[in-house]
Motif scaffolding. Structure first.
Motif, PDB file in Angstrom:
ATOM      1  N   LYS A 264       8.395  13.889   7.576  1.00  0.00           N
ATOM      2  CA  LYS A 264       9.232  13.667   6.396  1.00  0.00           C
ATOM      3  C   LYS A 264       8.896  12.297   5.830  1.00  0.00           C
ATOM      4  CE  LYS A 264      13.519  14.975   5.987  1.00  0.00           C
ATOM      5  NZ  LYS A 264      14.980  15.119   6.211  1.00  0.00           N
ATOM      6  N   ILE A 265       8.626  12.250   4.537  1.00  0.00           N
ATOM      7  CA  ILE A 265       8.227  11.013   3.880  1.00  0.00           C
ATOM      8  C   ILE A 265       9.344  10.571   2.940  1.00  0.00           C
ATOM      9  CG2 ILE A 265       6.548   9.955   2.323  1.00  0.00           C
ATOM     10  CD1 ILE A 265       4.568  12.128   3.365  1.00  0.00           C
ATOM     11  N   LEU A 266       9.841   9.372   3.147  1.00  0.00           N
ATOM     12  CA  LEU A 266      10.882   8.842   2.273  1.00  0.00           C
ATOM     13  C   LEU A 266      10.293   8.469   0.925  1.00  0.00           C
ATOM     14  CD1 LEU A 266      13.904   7.948   2.201  1.00  0.00           C
ATOM     15  CD2 LEU A 266      13.079   5.638   2.730  1.00  0.00           C
ATOM     16  N   LEU A 267      11.038   8.792  -0.148  1.00  0.00           N
ATOM     17  CA  LEU A 267      10.625   8.431  -1.497  1.00  0.00           C
ATOM     18  C   LEU A 267      11.680   7.512  -2.100  1.00  0.00           C
ATOM     19  CD1 LEU A 267       9.423  11.931  -2.754  1.00  0.00           C
ATOM     20  CD2 LEU A 267       8.009  10.035  -1.947  1.00  0.00           C
ATOM     21  N   HIS A 268      11.314   6.272  -2.280  1.00  0.00           N
ATOM     22  CA  HIS A 268      12.227   5.299  -2.895  1.00  0.00           C
ATOM     23  C   HIS A 268      12.279   5.558  -4.401  1.00  0.00           C
ATOM     24  CE1 HIS A 268      13.691   1.378  -4.301  1.00  0.00           C
ATOM     25  NE2 HIS A 268      14.130   1.176  -3.064  1.00  0.00           N
ATOM     26  N   PRO A 269      13.454   5.424  -5.040  1.00  0.00           N
ATOM     27  CA  PRO A 269      13.543   5.733  -6.477  1.00  0.00           C
ATOM     28  C   PRO A 269      12.669   4.857  -7.366  1.00  0.00           C
ATOM     29  CG  PRO A 269      15.584   4.768  -5.648  1.00  0.00           C
ATOM     30  CD  PRO A 269      14.761   5.107  -4.460  1.00  0.00           C
ATOM     31  N   LYS A 270      12.314   3.649  -6.902  1.00  0.00           N
ATOM     32  CA  LYS A 270      11.460   2.761  -7.702  1.00  0.00           C
ATOM     33  C   LYS A 270      10.052   2.637  -7.129  1.00  0.00           C
ATOM     34  CE  LYS A 270      15.224  -0.153  -9.444  1.00  0.00           C
ATOM     35  NZ  LYS A 270      15.794  -1.529  -9.469  1.00  0.00           N
ATOM     36  N   TRP A 271       9.921   2.703  -5.813  1.00  0.00           N
ATOM     37  CA  TRP A 271       8.638   2.411  -5.161  1.00  0.00           C
ATOM     38  C   TRP A 271       7.910   3.651  -4.655  1.00  0.00           C
ATOM     39  CZ3 TRP A 271      11.800  -1.186  -1.496  1.00  0.00           C
ATOM     40  CH2 TRP A 271      12.375  -2.227  -2.250  1.00  0.00           C
ATOM     41  N   GLY A 272       8.537   4.814  -4.780  1.00  0.00           N
ATOM     42  CA  GLY A 272       7.901   6.032  -4.281  1.00  0.00           C
ATOM     43  C   GLY A 272       7.691   5.963  -2.776  1.00  0.00           C
ATOM     44  N   SER A 273       6.513   6.360  -2.328  1.00  0.00           N
ATOM     45  CA  SER A 273       6.233   6.375  -0.887  1.00  0.00           C
ATOM     46  C   SER A 273       5.685   5.046  -0.380  1.00  0.00           C
ATOM     47  CB  SER A 273       5.249   7.505  -0.548  1.00  0.00           C
ATOM     48  OG  SER A 273       4.087   7.429  -1.350  1.00  0.00           O
ATOM     49  N   ALA A 274       5.654   4.039  -1.243  1.00  0.00           N
ATOM     50  CA  ALA A 274       5.251   2.690  -0.808  1.00  0.00           C
ATOM     51  C   ALA A 274       6.482   1.959  -0.297  1.00  0.00           C
ATOM     52  CB  ALA A 274       4.606   1.926  -1.961  1.00  0.00           C
TER      53      ALA A 274
ATOM     54  N   GLU B 145       0.851  -1.193   0.000  1.00  0.00           N
ATOM     55  CA  GLU B 145       0.000   0.000   0.000  1.00  0.00           C
ATOM     56  C   GLU B 145       0.884   1.238   0.000  1.00  0.00           C
ATOM     57  OE1 GLU B 145      -3.229  -0.279  -0.107  1.00  0.00           O
ATOM     58  OE2 GLU B 145      -3.571  -2.347   0.509  1.00  0.00           O
ATOM     59  N   ASP B 146       0.336   2.343  -0.497  1.00  0.00           N
ATOM     60  CA  ASP B 146       1.027   3.631  -0.407  1.00  0.00           C
ATOM     61  C   ASP B 146       0.889   4.097   1.042  1.00  0.00           C
ATOM     62  OD1 ASP B 146       1.963   6.201  -0.526  1.00  0.00           O
ATOM     63  OD2 ASP B 146       0.944   6.693  -2.399  1.00  0.00           O
ATOM     64  N   LEU B 147       2.002   4.174   1.766  1.00  0.00           N
ATOM     65  CA  LEU B 147       1.942   4.412   3.203  1.00  0.00           C
ATOM     66  C   LEU B 147       1.631   5.851   3.590  1.00  0.00           C
ATOM     67  CD1 LEU B 147       4.810   2.092   4.483  1.00  0.00           C
ATOM     68  CD2 LEU B 147       2.376   1.602   4.178  1.00  0.00           C
TER      69      LEU B 147
ATOM     70  N   HIS C  93      -6.487  -0.624   6.670  1.00  0.00           N
ATOM     71  CA  HIS C  93      -5.666  -1.498   5.839  1.00  0.00           C
ATOM     72  C   HIS C  93      -4.227  -1.003   5.757  1.00  0.00           C
ATOM     73  CE1 HIS C  93      -6.941   1.742   3.235  1.00  0.00           C
ATOM     74  NE2 HIS C  93      -6.147   1.336   2.260  1.00  0.00           N
ATOM     75  N   ILE C  94      -4.027   0.312   5.872  1.00  0.00           N
ATOM     76  CA  ILE C  94      -2.679   0.873   5.880  1.00  0.00           C
ATOM     77  C   ILE C  94      -1.972   0.504   7.191  1.00  0.00           C
ATOM     78  CG2 ILE C  94      -1.290   2.981   5.765  1.00  0.00           C
ATOM     79  CD1 ILE C  94      -2.715   2.321   3.150  1.00  0.00           C
ATOM     80  N   GLU C  95      -2.694   0.611   8.304  1.00  0.00           N
ATOM     81  CA  GLU C  95      -2.112   0.257   9.598  1.00  0.00           C
ATOM     82  C   GLU C  95      -1.785  -1.230   9.655  1.00  0.00           C
ATOM     83  OE1 GLU C  95      -1.157   2.609  11.717  1.00  0.00           O
ATOM     84  OE2 GLU C  95      -1.932   3.928  10.126  1.00  0.00           O
ATOM     85  N   PHE C  96      -2.631  -2.051   9.057  1.00  0.00           N
ATOM     86  CA  PHE C  96      -2.369  -3.489   9.010  1.00  0.00           C
ATOM     87  C   PHE C  96      -1.093  -3.772   8.218  1.00  0.00           C
ATOM     88  CE2 PHE C  96      -2.728  -7.644   6.975  1.00  0.00           C
ATOM     89  CZ  PHE C  96      -3.035  -8.462   8.063  1.00  0.00           C
ATOM     90  N   GLU C  97      -0.922  -3.061   7.105  1.00  0.00           N
ATOM     91  CA  GLU C  97       0.274  -3.249   6.283  1.00  0.00           C
ATOM     92  C   GLU C  97       1.525  -2.788   7.026  1.00  0.00           C
ATOM     93  OE1 GLU C  97       2.732  -3.932   2.762  1.00  0.00           O
ATOM     94  OE2 GLU C  97       1.114  -4.882   3.901  1.00  0.00           O
ATOM     95  N   LYS C  98       1.437  -1.671   7.753  1.00  0.00           N
ATOM     96  CA  LYS C  98       2.583  -1.200   8.539  1.00  0.00           C
ATOM     97  C   LYS C  98       2.975  -2.235   9.593  1.00  0.00           C
ATOM     98  CE  LYS C  98       1.794   3.788   8.044  1.00  0.00           C
ATOM     99  NZ  LYS C  98       1.402   5.037   8.758  1.00  0.00           N
ATOM    100  N   ASP C  99       1.980  -2.846  10.215  1.00  0.00           N
ATOM    101  CA  ASP C  99       2.266  -3.884  11.222  1.00  0.00           C
ATOM    102  C   ASP C  99       2.961  -5.082  10.576  1.00  0.00           C
ATOM    103  OD1 ASP C  99       1.170  -2.380  13.245  1.00  0.00           O
ATOM    104  OD2 ASP C  99      -0.775  -3.403  13.221  1.00  0.00           O
ATOM    105  N   ARG C 100       2.506  -5.452   9.385  1.00  0.00           N
ATOM    106  CA  ARG C 100       3.128  -6.579   8.675  1.00  0.00           C
ATOM    107  C   ARG C 100       4.590  -6.271   8.370  1.00  0.00           C
ATOM    108  NH1 ARG C 100       4.715  -8.309   3.833  1.00  0.00           N
ATOM    109  NH2 ARG C 100       4.258  -6.310   2.822  1.00  0.00           N
ATOM    110  N   LEU C 101       4.857  -5.070   7.852  1.00  0.00           N
ATOM    111  CA  LEU C 101       6.216  -4.671   7.508  1.00  0.00           C
ATOM    112  C   LEU C 101       7.099  -4.585   8.748  1.00  0.00           C
ATOM    113  CD1 LEU C 101       5.183  -1.897   4.976  1.00  0.00           C
ATOM    114  CD2 LEU C 101       6.283  -4.059   4.366  1.00  0.00           C
ATOM    115  N   LEU C 102       6.525  -4.083   9.835  1.00  0.00           N
ATOM    116  CA  LEU C 102       7.266  -4.012  11.098  1.00  0.00           C
ATOM    117  C   LEU C 102       7.691  -5.406  11.542  1.00  0.00           C
ATOM    118  CD1 LEU C 102       8.250  -2.585  13.707  1.00  0.00           C
ATOM    119  CD2 LEU C 102       5.914  -2.864  14.592  1.00  0.00           C
ATOM    120  N   ASN C 103       6.779  -6.359  11.494  1.00  0.00           N
ATOM    121  CA  ASN C 103       7.092  -7.722  11.927  1.00  0.00           C
ATOM    122  C   ASN C 103       8.171  -8.363  11.057  1.00  0.00           C
ATOM    123  OD1 ASN C 103       5.263  -7.672  14.048  1.00  0.00           O
ATOM    124  ND2 ASN C 103       3.565  -8.403  12.779  1.00  0.00           N
TER     125      ASN C 103
END
Length: 207
Positions: A170-180, A91-93, A99-109
């Motif tokens: 501050k939002i990180l922007l990945h060169p390929k994935w943007g803010s996701a 998801e775009d964070l 659903h965004i919070e659920f995805e953040k929890d998944r990535l954290l784990n």
């Protein structure tokens, strides 16, 4: 609260970000952290440039020099290293919702699993290693540290990735994935070739 809209010019600038920096010892590679290949993570190895060394000292002090034996490795073979990691989110964070919070929890784990595993391997050799809790910005293994590490600032310095300032955030922007993208960092005081050897034991992800 509404989602943050990132201007197109910032996205374009992020896509043209420098992908090689002077601190880089091992270029970013995506690896699977589990045998089933369900979870992957981008990681690289860097020495600490002066701005990041100041940030590191602010958070850890000189704790990395104490409490761990260095085995038979002479001090000149030791390096203070950063292992920045980034995960591509589903998801775009910058958006909001359950659903965004659920995805953040998944990535954290996923990161917590990887960070604990990598640090455990390095510590088993007698070297100091720690990883940052992305939620609090505090070290996970070093006690009595109450200074917060900025993941976004670290990614800008180490990888040359861009960030977008949205008010106090501050939002990180990945060169390929943007803010996701979900950034998190591991630190070690160890020979860089050992860290690289351990990372190369993980299966590379198909591009």
């Amino acid at each position: 609260m509404s989602s943050i809209r990132i201007p197109p010019e910032d996205i374009i600038a992020a896509q043209s970000a420098t992908l090689t920096t002077s601190s880089m010892l091992y270029a970013p590679k995506i690896i699977y952290i589990d045998e089933l290949g369900k979870n992957d993570i981008e990681c690289s190895i860097h020495t600490l440039p002066k701005p990041l060394k100041r940030e590191f000292d602010h958070v850890f002090g000189n704790t990395y020099l104490m409490g761990q034996k260095q085995g038979d490795v002479p001090m000149e073979g030791m390096q203070l290293l950063a292992i920045p990691t980034n995960q591509r989110s589903r998801e775009d964070l910058v958006k909001i919702g359950d659903h965004i919070e659920f995805e953040k929890d998944r990535l954290l784990n996923v990161f917590m699993q990887f960070g604990a595993s990598l640090c455990e391997k390095l510590r088993s050799y007698g070297f100091w290693a720690d990883y940052i809790d992305p939620c609090s910005g505090l070290p996970m293994l070093t006690r009595h540290c109450n200074k917060v590490y900025s993941e976004v600032d670290g990614m800008e310095v180490l990888l040359g990735y861009r960030a977008y300032n949205a008010g106090f955030c501050k939002i990180l922007l990945h060169p390929k994935w943007g803010s996701a993208v979900y950034p998190a960092t591991i630190f070690a005081f160890a020979p860089s070739n050992l860290v690289q050897k351990i990372l190369e034991e993980y299966r590379p992800a198909a591009l």
